[in-house]
Design a protein around this motif. Structure first.
Motif, PDB file in Angstrom:
ATOM      1  N   THR A  95       0.829  -1.215   0.000  1.00 54.99           N
ATOM      2  CA  THR A  95       0.000   0.000   0.000  1.00 54.99           C
ATOM      3  C   THR A  95       0.861   1.263   0.000  1.00 54.99           C
ATOM      4  O   THR A  95       0.507   2.262  -0.635  1.00 54.99           O
ATOM      5  N   ARG A  96       1.995   1.228   0.696  1.00 54.14           N
ATOM      6  CA  ARG A  96       2.905   2.384   0.662  1.00 54.14           C
ATOM      7  C   ARG A  96       3.447   2.605  -0.752  1.00 54.14           C
ATOM      8  O   ARG A  96       3.595   3.742  -1.205  1.00 54.14           O
ATOM      9  N   HIS A  97       3.730   1.517  -1.428  1.00 51.56           N
ATOM     10  CA  HIS A  97       4.222   1.626  -2.808  1.00 51.56           C
ATOM     11  C   HIS A  97       3.161   2.254  -3.706  1.00 51.56           C
ATOM     12  O   HIS A  97       3.487   3.097  -4.562  1.00 51.56           O
ATOM     13  N   LEU A  98       1.890   1.867  -3.521  1.00 55.44           N
ATOM     14  CA  LEU A  98       0.829   2.388  -4.384  1.00 55.44           C
ATOM     15  C   LEU A  98       0.554   3.869  -4.131  1.00 55.44           C
ATOM     16  O   LEU A  98       0.014   4.554  -5.008  1.00 55.44           O
ATOM     17  N   LYS A  99       0.898   4.362  -2.955  1.00 54.81           N
ATOM     18  CA  LYS A  99       0.746   5.797  -2.718  1.00 54.81           C
ATOM     19  C   LYS A  99       1.690   6.600  -3.607  1.00 54.81           C
ATOM     20  O   LYS A  99       1.354   7.688  -4.074  1.00 54.81           O
ATOM     21  N   LYS A 100       2.874   6.040  -3.858  1.00 58.25           N
ATOM     22  CA  LYS A 100       3.852   6.714  -4.717  1.00 58.25           C
ATOM     23  C   LYS A 100       3.670   6.351  -6.188  1.00 58.25           C
ATOM     24  O   LYS A 100       3.999   7.138  -7.069  1.00 58.25           O
ATOM     25  N   HIS A 101       3.173   5.128  -6.425  1.00 54.65           N
ATOM     26  CA  HIS A 101       2.987   4.649  -7.802  1.00 54.65           C
ATOM     27  C   HIS A 101       1.556   4.123  -7.958  1.00 54.65           C
ATOM     28  O   HIS A 101       1.330   2.910  -8.064  1.00 54.65           O
ATOM     29  N   PRO A 102       0.558   5.010  -7.977  1.00 52.87           N
ATOM     30  CA  PRO A 102      -0.854   4.580  -7.968  1.00 52.87           C
ATOM     31  C   PRO A 102      -1.294   3.828  -9.212  1.00 52.87           C
ATOM     32  O   PRO A 102      -2.342   3.178  -9.196  1.00 52.87           O
ATOM     33  N   ASP A 103      -0.502   3.900 -10.300  1.00 52.96           N
ATOM     34  CA  ASP A 103      -0.900   3.222 -11.531  1.00 52.96           C
ATOM     35  C   ASP A 103      -0.259   1.845 -11.689  1.00 52.96           C
ATOM     36  O   ASP A 103      -0.344   1.242 -12.764  1.00 52.96           O
ATOM     37  N   ASP A 104       0.369   1.318 -10.648  1.00 50.66           N
ATOM     38  CA  ASP A 104       1.009   0.001 -10.708  1.00 50.66           C
ATOM     39  C   ASP A 104      -0.072  -1.077 -10.594  1.00 50.66           C
ATOM     40  O   ASP A 104      -0.447  -1.517  -9.505  1.00 50.66           O
ATOM     41  N   TYR A 105      -0.587  -1.496 -11.735  1.00 46.54           N
ATOM     42  CA  TYR A 105      -1.727  -2.421 -11.752  1.00 46.54           C
ATOM     43  C   TYR A 105      -1.363  -3.797 -11.205  1.00 46.54           C
ATOM     44  O   TYR A 105      -2.212  -4.501 -10.647  1.00 46.54           O
ATOM     45  N   VAL A 106      -0.106  -4.212 -11.361  1.00 45.02           N
ATOM     46  CA  VAL A 106       0.293  -5.541 -10.886  1.00 45.02           C
ATOM     47  C   VAL A 106       0.240  -5.610  -9.370  1.00 45.02           C
ATOM     48  O   VAL A 106      -0.352  -6.530  -8.788  1.00 45.02           O
ATOM     49  N   VAL A 107       0.835  -4.643  -8.699  1.00 42.51           N
ATOM     50  CA  VAL A 107       0.829  -4.630  -7.234  1.00 42.51           C
ATOM     51  C   VAL A 107      -0.597  -4.456  -6.718  1.00 42.51           C
ATOM     52  O   VAL A 107      -0.995  -5.097  -5.736  1.00 42.51           O
ATOM     53  N   ALA A 108      -1.395  -3.610  -7.377  1.00 41.15           N
ATOM     54  CA  ALA A 108      -2.797  -3.432  -6.968  1.00 41.15           C
ATOM     55  C   ALA A 108      -3.555  -4.749  -7.069  1.00 41.15           C
ATOM     56  O   ALA A 108      -4.327  -5.114  -6.161  1.00 41.15           O
ATOM     57  N   GLY A 109      -3.338  -5.487  -8.172  1.00 46.56           N
ATOM     58  CA  GLY A 109      -4.014  -6.777  -8.334  1.00 46.56           C
ATOM     59  C   GLY A 109      -3.558  -7.809  -7.327  1.00 46.56           C
ATOM     60  O   GLY A 109      -4.375  -8.574  -6.786  1.00 46.56           O
ATOM     61  N   LEU A 110      -2.263  -7.848  -7.040  1.00 48.14           N
ATOM     62  CA  LEU A 110      -1.746  -8.813  -6.070  1.00 48.14           C
ATOM     63  C   LEU A 110      -2.267  -8.517  -4.659  1.00 48.14           C
ATOM     64  O   LEU A 110      -2.577  -9.439  -3.898  1.00 48.14           O
ATOM     65  N   LEU A 111      -2.362  -7.231  -4.311  1.00 51.51           N
ATOM     66  CA  LEU A 111      -2.924  -6.875  -3.004  1.00 51.51           C
ATOM     67  C   LEU A 111      -4.404  -7.254  -2.939  1.00 51.51           C
ATOM     68  O   LEU A 111      -4.890  -7.733  -1.901  1.00 51.51           O
ATOM     69  N   GLY A 112      -5.138  -7.033  -4.020  1.00 50.34           N
ATOM     70  CA  GLY A 112      -6.538  -7.463  -4.061  1.00 50.34           C
ATOM     71  C   GLY A 112      -6.660  -8.966  -3.921  1.00 50.34           C
ATOM     72  O   GLY A 112      -7.578  -9.472  -3.263  1.00 50.34           O
ATOM     73  N   SER A 113      -5.719  -9.706  -4.520  1.00 50.08           N
ATOM     74  CA  SER A 113      -5.699 -11.168  -4.391  1.00 50.08           C
ATOM     75  C   SER A 113      -5.504 -11.589  -2.941  1.00 50.08           C
ATOM     76  O   SER A 113      -6.202 -12.488  -2.441  1.00 50.08           O
ATOM     77  N   LEU A 114      -4.573 -10.940  -2.251  1.00 50.22           N
ATOM     78  CA  LEU A 114      -4.337 -11.260  -0.838  1.00 50.22           C
ATOM     79  C   LEU A 114      -5.580 -10.994   0.006  1.00 50.22           C
ATOM     80  O   LEU A 114      -5.967 -11.817   0.850  1.00 50.22           O
ATOM     81  N   LEU A 115      -6.199  -9.839  -0.211  1.00 51.13           N
ATOM     82  CA  LEU A 115      -7.397  -9.509   0.561  1.00 51.13           C
ATOM     83  C   LEU A 115      -8.512 -10.504   0.273  1.00 51.13           C
ATOM     84  O   LEU A 115      -9.239 -10.928   1.185  1.00 51.13           O
ATOM     85  N   GLY A 116      -8.648 -10.913  -0.990  1.00 47.01           N
ATOM     86  CA  GLY A 116      -9.648 -11.918  -1.329  1.00 47.01           C
ATOM     87  C   GLY A 116      -9.402 -13.225  -0.610  1.00 47.01           C
ATOM     88  O   GLY A 116     -10.336 -13.885  -0.135  1.00 47.01           O
ATOM     89  N   PHE A 117      -8.136 -13.609  -0.501  1.00 51.49           N
ATOM     90  CA  PHE A 117      -7.781 -14.843   0.220  1.00 51.49           C
ATOM     91  C   PHE A 117      -8.151 -14.737   1.692  1.00 51.49           C
ATOM     92  O   PHE A 117      -8.721 -15.671   2.266  1.00 51.49           O
ATOM     93  N   PHE A 118      -7.838 -13.608   2.318  1.00 53.38           N
ATOM     94  CA  PHE A 118      -8.129 -13.452   3.745  1.00 53.38           C
ATOM     95  C   PHE A 118      -9.624 -13.518   4.017  1.00 53.38           C
ATOM     96  O   PHE A 118     -10.068 -14.181   4.960  1.00 53.38           O
TER      97      PHE A 118
END
Length: 678
Positions: free
Chosen positions: A381-404
């Motif tokens: 999430t800290r990375h996305l604050k600096k790079h909000p258009d990083d779709y790969v990291v956004a998708g991977l974080l969404g994947s983690l939240l979906g798993f939880f």
């Protein structure tokens, strides 16, 4: 000079192999199944995980030998990983049966070597996530086809065209290559947020058709439609949570106006609802019936009772838990009465990944996992604050939240776990900026070292494949024995079973085959062989519930054959011990009904029948047993009433009565029993 160039080229080729292997590992596990063992999925997936881990370690060792030194990137994230592994090892060492945590039990949802393998995959993902562009291209090149294959295989299952012919195994629900509808739904909860991020945030030009935005959109909508076929509410919630995270990151990136966000939300909802039509039309089931099945409250009620039981267990062993993959040995000892009324079976999982962590390794293992999860999420999430258009990291974080979120009501299986660890390692590796600190150690490399590493790899591969071969051999032999009732086939099954002595499921299964032979051929020798098999298996798994129950059943069969006092006492001791570990199991109490009739203890028969009836209304067997006991006690009018009710429910009640009456001891034995009770 040429040697130096050749060495660099060889190392570069090894890097290519390791990078592709790291990305492929979780996908190969998700695709793996094997039809020649009783569980098509558990052991094959664990074996695929071990083979993938061995592959990565072998080529990494070859790389180190080629370079002449060991070079290990050092990252702060490795601290929670190391703590987690240490806690798990201590928990296993302190458990009642450490061997069970090492070999893994039937279905192999978790094991210590498996957990170590996840950590290895995590480290490789962390290490080889750079260079970022290359890693992403390779990931998407494998990710898209695998998701398509698994989702399409689910559609083939609906049509009855899948290789394993799983249609109808779980009703109208689809399991695909994951083996269970809940696991299929969990896989989609992990993967669909990644596709959504690509669909809405990707804006680059690419020459690869697989990596285009249009392919991601099409596969996303197809997967979302198939999500309904899992009929897993936990998976639906997981996908919703993962999507919400991705849409939030997308909205914050400023790439699209809010109108586009709203339109995509409606499009996703429509695709999900299309899944209702897919199931209803292709499965030949009306929509209302499917919705009713999905909305059933019975599964939620049982989940709540399983969670209550899990909390009781964690409260009893908060520091070390019960050990990885040992939940089934102890769960029924703590099982609530309401759960026994809802699902009277042997339970082996908490159906909540966080509670399962507490069961496996106590509160320390739960906290170690949470530490790792939070570290990765905060890093991303800290990375996305600096790079909000990083779709790969956004998708991977969404994947983690979906798993939880899915894991709040689900089970973390091998295929989910390895993918999650891969995702976590990838997130940290992708967002890490600048050169990583490294720990270096000189290493002498030569032909002898390469030969030693290769020999170890071959030995490790043989050790990994051996259980699969052993289970396949046993499956073939046991099915032949069941069909033919041939002593030759039975002996083959016995010989095959010797290699599965650490697996209570198979040993109990083999004992049941011997008991079937004994009943069909009316020969006590088979029952004695069954008891011998169980006693031997108990040396390796002394607390296994399957073995304890089978032991009691085997000795009861012997006692019913011989009617000898020593055998009756052995049956009593075995069944009461099993009853201590699984007091609310109906199968144990039904065996006790026969035992007490055999002993002439008719008051105990009535007490046990009362217990069975409290969980199972109109149980014919307990009603007939009650009638036999009442008649023996001189209460003939009551006995006739129960017997008439049993006949109304099941005409075969007369056969049950005949069998139970034959078990009754002679008058002298009953008189002696009554005197001892007085």
């Amino acid at each position: 000079m040429k040697a130096s160039v050749g060495k660099k080229q060889f190392i570069a080729e090894l890097d290519e192999i390791i990078s592709w292997g790291t990305i492929a590992a979780p996908f190969i596990v998700a695709l793996a199944f094997f039809p020649l063992n009783y569980d098509f999925f558990g052991l094959p997936k664990l074996s695929a995980l071990y083979i993938g881990t061995l592959f990565l370690l072998y080529f990494q060792a070859r790389r180190w030998l080629a370079e002449g030194y060991i070079e290990v990137p050092s990252s702060p994230v490795l601290v929670p990983v190391a703590v987690l592994l240490l806690v798990a090892v201590v928990s296993v060492a302190m458990s009642a049966t450490p061997l069970a945590s090492i070999t893994g039990r039937f279905n192999r949802y978790n094991s210590l070597p498996g957990l170590i393998s996840y950590a290895v995959v995590f480290w490789f993902a962390l290490t080889y996530a750079a260079p970022k562009r290359v890693f992403i291209e390779r990931f998407e090149t494998l990710f898209v086809p695998v998701v398509f294959i698994i989702t399409s295989y689910g559609l083939l299952e609906i049509l009855g065209l899948d290789v394993l012919s799983m249609k109808g195994t779980h009703g109208v629900r689809v399991s695909s290559t994951l083996g269970n509808p809940v696991f299929f739904g969990a896989f989609l909860a992990l993967t669909l947020p990644i596709l959504l991020a690509k669909a809405v945030m990707f804006s680059e030009k690419t020459s690869s058709v697989i990596r285009t935005r249009g392919v991601a959109v099409a596969l996303l909508l197809f997967g979302l439609a198939m999500l309904f076929t899992s009929l897993s509410r936990g998976a639906w919630m997981g996908v919703a949570a993962g999507f919400a995270a991705v849409i939030y990151f997308w909205a914050r990136s400023g790439q699209k106006p809010m109108r586009a966000v709203v339109l995509w939300t409606f499009l996703l909802a429509g695709a999900f609802l299309a899944g209702v039509g897919i199931v209803s039309v292709l499965a030949g089931t009306d929509i209302g019936g499917i919705v009713d099945a999905a909305g059933s409250s019975s599964s939620l009620a049982s989940r709540i009772e399983i969670w209550k039981t899990s909390l009781l267990m964690i409260g009893d062993k908060p520091l070390f838990g019960f050990g990885l993959d040992q939940t089934k040995d102890w769960f029924n000892l703590y099982m609530t009465e309401r759960l026994a009324g809802l699902e009277n079976t042997l339970h082996g999982r908490a159906h909540n990944i966080f509670l399962q962590m507490g069961l496996d390794g106590g509160i320390p293992l739960l906290f170690a996992n949470l530490w790792l999860f939070l570290y990765v999420i905060l890093k991303g999430t800290r990375h996305l604050k600096k790079h909000p258009d990083d779709y790969v990291v956004a998708g991977l974080l969404g994947s983690l939240l979906g798993f939880f979120v899915q894991g709040l009501t689900g089970i973390a299986t091998v295929d989910q776990e390895v993918f999650v660890w891969f995702v976590m390692g990838s997130i940290v590796g992708l967002v890490s900026n600048g050169p990583q600190r490294e720990v270096k150690m000189r290493l002498s490399g030569g032909k002898s070292q390469v030969l030693a590493v290769s020999a170890l790899a071959v030995f490790g591969l043989a050790a990994i494949l051996f259980p699969l071969g052993a289970e396949a051999r046993y499956l073939i032999a046991s099915e032949e024995a069941n069909k033919s009732l041939s002593n030759g086939a039975l002996e083959h099954a016995r010989q095959a079973g010797k290699y599965l002595v650490t697996q209570p499921y198979y040993e109990a299964n083999l004992a049941r085959i011997y008991l079937t032979f004994g009943a069909e051929l009316e020969d006590v020798r088979y029952a004695r062989e069954a008891a011998e098999i169980i006693e031997h298996a108990l040396k390796y798994a002394p607390n296994a519930s399957e073995l304890r129950i089978s032991r009691g059943t085997a000795y009861l069969a012997i006692a019913e054959f011989t009617r000898e006092e020593a055998d009756i006492e052995k049956a009593t001791e075995s069944l009461l011990k099993a009853h201590e570990l699984t007091p609310l199991m109906l199968s144990i109490n039904e065996d006790l009904l026969e035992l007490y009739i055999l002993k002439g203890d008719y008051r105990a028969v009535l007490e046990t029948a009362d217990f069975v009836d409290s969980f199972k209304n109109n149980d014919v067997r307990s009603m007939v047993a009650r009638a036999v006991a009442l008649e023996a006690l001189g209460r003939k009018a009551e006995a006739r009433q129960f017997y008439k009710e049993a006949l109304k429910l099941n005409p075969d009640a007369s056969g049950i009565k005949g069998w139970l009456v034959e078990l009754k001891p002679g008058p002298a034995a009953v008189t002696e029993k009554a005197a001892s009770n007085d």
